[in-house]
Design a protein around this motif. Structure first.
Motif, PDB file in Angstrom:
ATOM      1  N   ARG A 193       0.836  -1.204   0.000  1.00 47.62           N
ATOM      2  CA  ARG A 193       0.000   0.000   0.000  1.00 47.62           C
ATOM      3  C   ARG A 193       0.869   1.251   0.000  1.00 47.62           C
ATOM      4  N   TRP A 194       1.990   1.236   0.775  1.00 50.04           N
ATOM      5  CA  TRP A 194       2.878   2.398   0.764  1.00 50.04           C
ATOM      6  C   TRP A 194       3.502   2.575  -0.617  1.00 50.04           C
ATOM      7  N   VAL A 195       3.966   1.477  -1.215  1.00 46.84           N
ATOM      8  CA  VAL A 195       4.584   1.559  -2.544  1.00 46.84           C
ATOM      9  C   VAL A 195       3.586   2.092  -3.566  1.00 46.84           C
ATOM     10  N   ALA A 196       2.344   1.623  -3.513  1.00 51.66           N
ATOM     11  CA  ALA A 196       1.334   2.100  -4.472  1.00 51.66           C
ATOM     12  C   ALA A 196       1.097   3.604  -4.303  1.00 51.66           C
ATOM     13  N   ALA A 197       0.991   4.069  -3.065  1.00 52.84           N
ATOM     14  CA  ALA A 197       0.789   5.499  -2.816  1.00 52.84           C
ATOM     15  C   ALA A 197       2.002   6.301  -3.268  1.00 52.84           C
ATOM     16  N   ALA A 198       3.190   5.793  -2.985  1.00 53.95           N
ATOM     17  CA  ALA A 198       4.424   6.504  -3.341  1.00 53.95           C
ATOM     18  C   ALA A 198       4.633   6.534  -4.852  1.00 53.95           C
ATOM     19  N   ASP A 199       4.312   5.443  -5.534  1.00 52.08           N
ATOM     20  CA  ASP A 199       4.540   5.399  -6.986  1.00 52.08           C
ATOM     21  C   ASP A 199       3.801   6.519  -7.712  1.00 52.08           C
ATOM     22  N   VAL A 200       2.576   6.821  -7.280  1.00 56.72           N
ATOM     23  CA  VAL A 200       1.808   7.899  -7.909  1.00 56.72           C
ATOM     24  C   VAL A 200       2.539   9.223  -7.724  1.00 56.72           C
ATOM     25  N   LEU A 201       3.023   9.471  -6.515  1.00 56.65           N
ATOM     26  CA  LEU A 201       3.718  10.728  -6.222  1.00 56.65           C
ATOM     27  C   LEU A 201       5.074  10.799  -6.921  1.00 56.65           C
ATOM     28  N   PHE A 202       5.832   9.722  -6.869  1.00 57.36           N
ATOM     29  CA  PHE A 202       7.168   9.732  -7.460  1.00 57.36           C
ATOM     30  C   PHE A 202       7.134   9.766  -8.980  1.00 57.36           C
ATOM     31  N   ASP A 203       6.092   9.217  -9.577  1.00 61.05           N
ATOM     32  CA  ASP A 203       5.974   9.276 -11.034  1.00 61.05           C
ATOM     33  C   ASP A 203       5.915  10.736 -11.495  1.00 61.05           C
ATOM     34  N   THR A 204       5.226  11.587 -10.738  1.00 57.73           N
ATOM     35  CA  THR A 204       5.143  13.000 -11.109  1.00 57.73           C
ATOM     36  C   THR A 204       6.487  13.708 -10.924  1.00 57.73           C
ATOM     37  N   LEU A 205       7.385  13.105 -10.120  1.00 56.52           N
ATOM     38  CA  LEU A 205       8.722  13.688  -9.904  1.00 56.52           C
ATOM     39  C   LEU A 205       9.761  13.122 -10.875  1.00 56.52           C
ATOM     40  N   GLY A 206       9.310  12.235 -11.761  1.00 59.99           N
ATOM     41  CA  GLY A 206      10.228  11.670 -12.750  1.00 59.99           C
ATOM     42  C   GLY A 206      10.842  10.336 -12.351  1.00 59.99           C
ATOM     43  N   PHE A 207      10.403   9.739 -11.247  1.00 58.62           N
ATOM     44  CA  PHE A 207      10.874   8.417 -10.835  1.00 58.62           C
ATOM     45  C   PHE A 207       9.820   7.404 -11.255  1.00 58.62           C
ATOM     46  N   ARG A 208      10.107   6.662 -12.286  1.00 60.20           N
ATOM     47  CA  ARG A 208       9.129   5.737 -12.851  1.00 60.20           C
ATOM     48  C   ARG A 208       8.860   4.567 -11.907  1.00 60.20           C
ATOM     49  N   PRO A 209       7.595   4.105 -11.865  1.00 59.62           N
ATOM     50  CA  PRO A 209       7.261   2.937 -11.046  1.00 59.62           C
ATOM     51  C   PRO A 209       7.986   1.693 -11.554  1.00 59.62           C
ATOM     52  N   GLU A 210       8.271   0.804 -10.643  1.00 61.41           N
ATOM     53  CA  GLU A 210       8.881  -0.487 -10.980  1.00 61.41           C
ATOM     54  C   GLU A 210       7.889  -1.264 -11.838  1.00 61.41           C
ATOM     55  N   THR A 211       8.384  -1.952 -12.850  1.00 61.91           N
ATOM     56  CA  THR A 211       7.489  -2.718 -13.718  1.00 61.91           C
ATOM     57  C   THR A 211       7.169  -4.094 -13.134  1.00 61.91           C
ATOM     58  N   ARG A 212       8.052  -4.599 -12.278  1.00 60.05           N
ATOM     59  CA  ARG A 212       7.798  -5.894 -11.635  1.00 60.05           C
ATOM     60  C   ARG A 212       6.914  -5.700 -10.403  1.00 60.05           C
ATOM     61  N   ARG A 213       6.140  -6.720 -10.084  1.00 53.49           N
ATOM     62  CA  ARG A 213       5.293  -6.676  -8.878  1.00 53.49           C
ATOM     63  C   ARG A 213       6.199  -6.566  -7.661  1.00 53.49           C
ATOM     64  N   TYR A 214       5.855  -5.663  -6.751  1.00 55.53           N
ATOM     65  CA  TYR A 214       6.641  -5.461  -5.541  1.00 55.53           C
ATOM     66  C   TYR A 214       6.529  -6.688  -4.643  1.00 55.53           C
ATOM     67  N   SER A 215       7.657  -7.192  -4.177  1.00 57.95           N
ATOM     68  CA  SER A 215       7.720  -8.352  -3.301  1.00 57.95           C
ATOM     69  C   SER A 215       8.581  -8.006  -2.095  1.00 57.95           C
ATOM     70  N   PRO A 216       7.962  -7.675  -0.952  1.00 59.03           N
ATOM     71  CA  PRO A 216       8.760  -7.268   0.203  1.00 59.03           C
ATOM     72  C   PRO A 216       9.662  -8.402   0.690  1.00 59.03           C
ATOM     73  N   HIS A 217      10.907  -8.050   0.994  1.00 57.25           N
ATOM     74  CA  HIS A 217      11.894  -9.036   1.420  1.00 57.25           C
ATOM     75  C   HIS A 217      13.064  -8.309   2.081  1.00 57.25           C
ATOM     76  N   VAL A 218      13.925  -9.087   2.718  1.00 60.59           N
ATOM     77  CA  VAL A 218      15.175  -8.579   3.272  1.00 60.59           C
ATOM     78  C   VAL A 218      16.296  -9.304   2.545  1.00 60.59           C
ATOM     79  N   THR A 219      17.137  -8.581   1.839  1.00 57.99           N
ATOM     80  CA  THR A 219      18.240  -9.197   1.102  1.00 57.99           C
ATOM     81  C   THR A 219      19.302  -9.682   2.084  1.00 57.99           C
ATOM     82  N   LEU A 220      19.666 -10.967   1.963  1.00 52.32           N
ATOM     83  CA  LEU A 220      20.681 -11.563   2.829  1.00 52.32           C
ATOM     84  C   LEU A 220      22.012 -11.759   2.111  1.00 52.32           C
TER      85      LEU A 220
END
Length: 187
Positions: free
Chosen positions: A103-130
């Motif tokens: 939900r945060w990513v969806a809300a942020a993507d709308v705002l960041f798209d207007t700032l020139g940061f394109r949304p990720e094309t892949r489905r967001y998958s929350p994780h911690v990189t090890l």
């Protein structure tokens, strides 16, 4: 500056994750292990942000955070990207039953798209990189881990804020510097 937004892990979640990471990192090989002090759940990687744009980015992060209530999550299980046959990234999974991260990513993507940061094309998958595999030998290490992964289930934590980080590339690996914090739900 290289910038990303993330959820910090609380100590109650960090401790069992660090124990698993320490156990796994004992396996040497062509694998770059994440430092225990830098474990987090990335919400959005922005890449290069100019100094003069930082205030606008912080305002967008705060606006997105205000629209999402605090949420519970926990870590459970291990997996890899992009596929088990050719793993490049080993991660700890995030159970987020209320989908607060998405939900945060969806809300942020709308705002960041207007700032020139394109949304990720892949489905967001929350994780911690090890870990990241550097070669086919590293991929083999990740496949061995995935064949018999250690158990990982952490207690639940409440995500109450998101953090804006600068990632500074250094000889020993990236160093993360907190630039700002934004409370979820506007509180």
């Amino acid at each position: 500056m290289r910038t990303f937004i993330a959820v910090e892990l609380t100590p109650v979640v960090r401790r069992p994750l660090v124990a698993v990471l320490t156990e796994l990192a004992a396996q040497r090989g062509a694998v770059k292990w994440s430092r225990s002090t830098q474990l987090h759940i990335t919400l959005k990687f922005l890449g290069e942000v100019r100094d003069e744009t930082l205030a606008t980015v912080c305002a967008a992060v705060q606006q997105a955070a205000a629209s999402v209530a605090p949420f519970a999550l926990r870590l459970a299980g291990l997996g890899v990207f992009p596929a088990a046959a050719n793993p490049r990234v080993l991660w700890a999974g995030v159970e987020d039953p209320g989908e607060g991260c998405r939900r945060w990513v969806a809300a942020a993507d709308v705002l960041f798209d207007t700032l020139g940061f394109r949304p990720e094309t892949r489905r967001y998958s929350p994780h911690v990189t090890l870990a990241r595999a550097r070669s086919s030998a590293g991929a083999a290490v990740l496949r061995r881990i995935l064949a018999a992964p250690p158990a990982l289930v952490t207690p639940s934590m409440d995500a109450r804020e998101v953090v804006i980080y600068e990632s500074v590339l250094a000889p020993g690996g990236p160093e993360y510097k907190v630039l700002a914090r934004a409370a979820l739900g506007g509180g």
